[in-house]
Write a protein that holds these residues in place. Structure first.
Motif, PDB file in Angstrom:
ATOM      1  N   GLN A  91       0.840  -1.200   0.000  1.00  0.00           N
ATOM      2  CA  GLN A  91       0.000   0.000   0.000  1.00  0.00           C
ATOM      3  C   GLN A  91       0.879   1.255   0.000  1.00  0.00           C
ATOM      4  OE1 GLN A  91      -3.133  -0.126   3.071  1.00  0.00           O
ATOM      5  NE2 GLN A  91      -3.096  -2.341   2.944  1.00  0.00           N
ATOM      6  N   GLU A 149      -1.880   5.617 -14.290  1.00  0.00           N
ATOM      7  CA  GLU A 149      -2.603   4.341 -14.433  1.00  0.00           C
ATOM      8  C   GLU A 149      -2.181   3.633 -15.719  1.00  0.00           C
ATOM      9  OE1 GLU A 149      -7.161   2.561 -14.903  1.00  0.00           O
ATOM     10  OE2 GLU A 149      -6.875   4.625 -14.199  1.00  0.00           O
ATOM     11  N   TYR A 169      -6.498  -5.723  -9.504  1.00  0.00           N
ATOM     12  CA  TYR A 169      -6.194  -4.927 -10.689  1.00  0.00           C
ATOM     13  C   TYR A 169      -5.091  -5.584 -11.517  1.00  0.00           C
ATOM     14  CZ  TYR A 169      -5.021  -1.095 -13.777  1.00  0.00           C
ATOM     15  OH  TYR A 169      -4.779  -0.340 -14.902  1.00  0.00           O
ATOM     16  N   SER A 197      -8.152  -0.775  -6.725  1.00  0.00           N
ATOM     17  CA  SER A 197      -8.752   0.027  -7.794  1.00  0.00           C
ATOM     18  C   SER A 197      -8.199   1.446  -7.719  1.00  0.00           C
ATOM     19  CB  SER A 197     -10.277   0.043  -7.665  1.00  0.00           C
ATOM     20  OG  SER A 197     -10.654   0.569  -6.394  1.00  0.00           O
ATOM     21  N   PHE A 198      -8.268   2.150  -8.823  1.00  0.00           N
ATOM     22  CA  PHE A 198      -7.775   3.526  -8.868  1.00  0.00           C
ATOM     23  C   PHE A 198      -8.831   4.481  -8.305  1.00  0.00           C
ATOM     24  CE2 PHE A 198      -4.807   1.566 -11.711  1.00  0.00           C
ATOM     25  CZ  PHE A 198      -3.641   2.284 -11.517  1.00  0.00           C
ATOM     26  N   ASP A 199      -8.379   5.404  -7.460  1.00  0.00           N
ATOM     27  CA  ASP A 199      -9.300   6.399  -6.909  1.00  0.00           C
ATOM     28  C   ASP A 199      -9.325   7.635  -7.810  1.00  0.00           C
ATOM     29  OD1 ASP A 199      -7.039   7.894  -6.349  1.00  0.00           O
ATOM     30  OD2 ASP A 199      -7.126   7.590  -4.175  1.00  0.00           O
ATOM     31  N   VAL A 200     -10.068   8.655  -7.397  1.00  0.00           N
ATOM     32  CA  VAL A 200     -10.249   9.838  -8.257  1.00  0.00           C
ATOM     33  C   VAL A 200      -8.949  10.617  -8.444  1.00  0.00           C
ATOM     34  CG1 VAL A 200     -12.694  10.120  -7.763  1.00  0.00           C
ATOM     35  CG2 VAL A 200     -11.015  11.170  -6.236  1.00  0.00           C
ATOM     36  N   THR A 201      -7.982  10.414  -7.550  1.00  0.00           N
ATOM     37  CA  THR A 201      -6.700  11.121  -7.685  1.00  0.00           C
ATOM     38  C   THR A 201      -5.726  10.382  -8.585  1.00  0.00           C
ATOM     39  OG1 THR A 201      -5.589  10.047  -5.803  1.00  0.00           O
ATOM     40  CG2 THR A 201      -7.009  11.946  -5.311  1.00  0.00           C
ATOM     41  N   ARG A 216      -4.563   7.292  -7.879  1.00  0.00           N
ATOM     42  CA  ARG A 216      -3.725   6.380  -7.089  1.00  0.00           C
ATOM     43  C   ARG A 216      -4.371   5.003  -7.023  1.00  0.00           C
ATOM     44  NH1 ARG A 216      -3.350   5.070  -1.415  1.00  0.00           N
ATOM     45  NH2 ARG A 216      -4.900   6.637  -0.881  1.00  0.00           N
ATOM     46  N   LEU A 217      -3.562   3.960  -7.195  1.00  0.00           N
ATOM     47  CA  LEU A 217      -4.065   2.598  -7.052  1.00  0.00           C
ATOM     48  C   LEU A 217      -4.149   2.274  -5.559  1.00  0.00           C
ATOM     49  CD1 LEU A 217      -4.989  -0.023  -8.375  1.00  0.00           C
ATOM     50  CD2 LEU A 217      -2.595  -0.749  -8.505  1.00  0.00           C
ATOM     51  N   VAL A 218      -5.363   2.071  -5.074  1.00  0.00           N
ATOM     52  CA  VAL A 218      -5.607   1.830  -3.649  1.00  0.00           C
ATOM     53  C   VAL A 218      -5.747   0.329  -3.413  1.00  0.00           C
ATOM     54  CG1 VAL A 218      -7.137   2.284  -1.697  1.00  0.00           C
ATOM     55  CG2 VAL A 218      -6.751   4.055  -3.427  1.00  0.00           C
TER      56      VAL A 218
END
Length: 259
Positions: free
Chosen positions: A63, A76, A117, A141-145, A147-149
């Motif tokens: 993480q 991404e 992912y 999954s990718f967040d709105v910023t 970043r792969l969370v």
């Protein structure tokens, strides 16, 4: 006059065998986390980040790696491309072709401590995502910023496994759930294909008709050899080491001929 229901509705035929795959260094020929790090501008992590890893907390460490990669501007698209470019392990695509050609006999699933992912991206690129009924791995999954969370898969009480995922718990729950869904019919045999130390735990749940396929000279294989030499070890499954997917196909063909 209509025929009796027993003649118009065929009894559903269940797949006889379950095949479980690890992902890193089993389906693909390297660790997907290492491959993705190469998307960094310098293609490697700083020493302070590498040194932050704690035994049994790899998911937590990864993480932090993904946060760092986002901070360094890794997109991404770059991560997606890095995953797609990972080579398959020798003979694994041949094994997938064989299993797909006998899909009436084999149900397939992935059990991995990588993440959703990476696994779905690679399987889609290889054209084999559809042959897997289920993927058990850490959500990502990718967040709105951008970043792969990465998140842990579950919590468990197994002392052998990292705190985010126990493959034996997954295997036992899946077998019980599928038997119920199949009207009480268990799989005739279970095959587990892996390479790492964390593939030992699920293999301990296999029975005498099942087979563990450890990748030859990798940690799973070495640990199983040690267990075989120890009189105290109660390993029930057959053990078939493999170098290439062709080795696994050869073994499965013999089992198919036993019908």
């Amino acid at each position: 006059m209509t025929a009796p229901p027993s003649l118009t509705h065929a009894v559903p035929q269940h797949q006889r065998f379950l095949v479980l795959f690890d992902f890193d260094e089993t389906v693909i020929n390297e660790n997907s986390d290492d491959a993705v790090v190469r998307a960094l501008p310098g293609q490697q992590l700083p020493e302070w980040l590498r040194n932050s890893y704690r035994e049994g907390h790899y998911n937590e460490y990864m993480q932090k790696v993904l946060v760092y990669m986002a901070e360094q501007g890794v997109s991404e698209d770059s991560i997606h491309s890095a995953v797609e470019e990972i080579p398959p392990t020798p003979g694994l695509l041949y094994l997938f072709q064989y299993l797909q050609s006998h899909e009436q006999d084999f149900e397939l699933a992935v059990v991995s401590d990588a993440n959703m992912y990476f696994i779905e991206t690679w399987l889609e690129r290889a054209g084999v995502r559809h042959i897997f009924r289920k993927i058990f791995t850490n959500p990502a999954s990718f967040d709105v910023t951008g970043r792969l969370v990465l998140l842990p898969f579950h919590s468990h009480s197994c002392c052998r496994c990292p705190d985010n995922l126990c493959k034996q718990v997954i295997l036992r729950e899946y077998l019980a759930g599928r038997q119920k869904e199949r009207g009480g019919a268990p799989f005739q045999r279970v095959f587990y294909i892996g390479d790492g130390a964390n593939d030992i735990c699920p293999s301990l749940a296999l029975g005498p008709r099942d087979t563990a396929f450890p990748r030859r000279d990798f940690p799973m294989h070495r640990l199983l050899l040690e267990m075989q030499q120890s009189q105290a070890a109660m390993f029930k499954a057959n053990i078939v080491p493999w170098v290439s997917g062709e080795d696994i196909v050869d073994c499965l063909k013999k089992i198919m001929e036993e019908r």
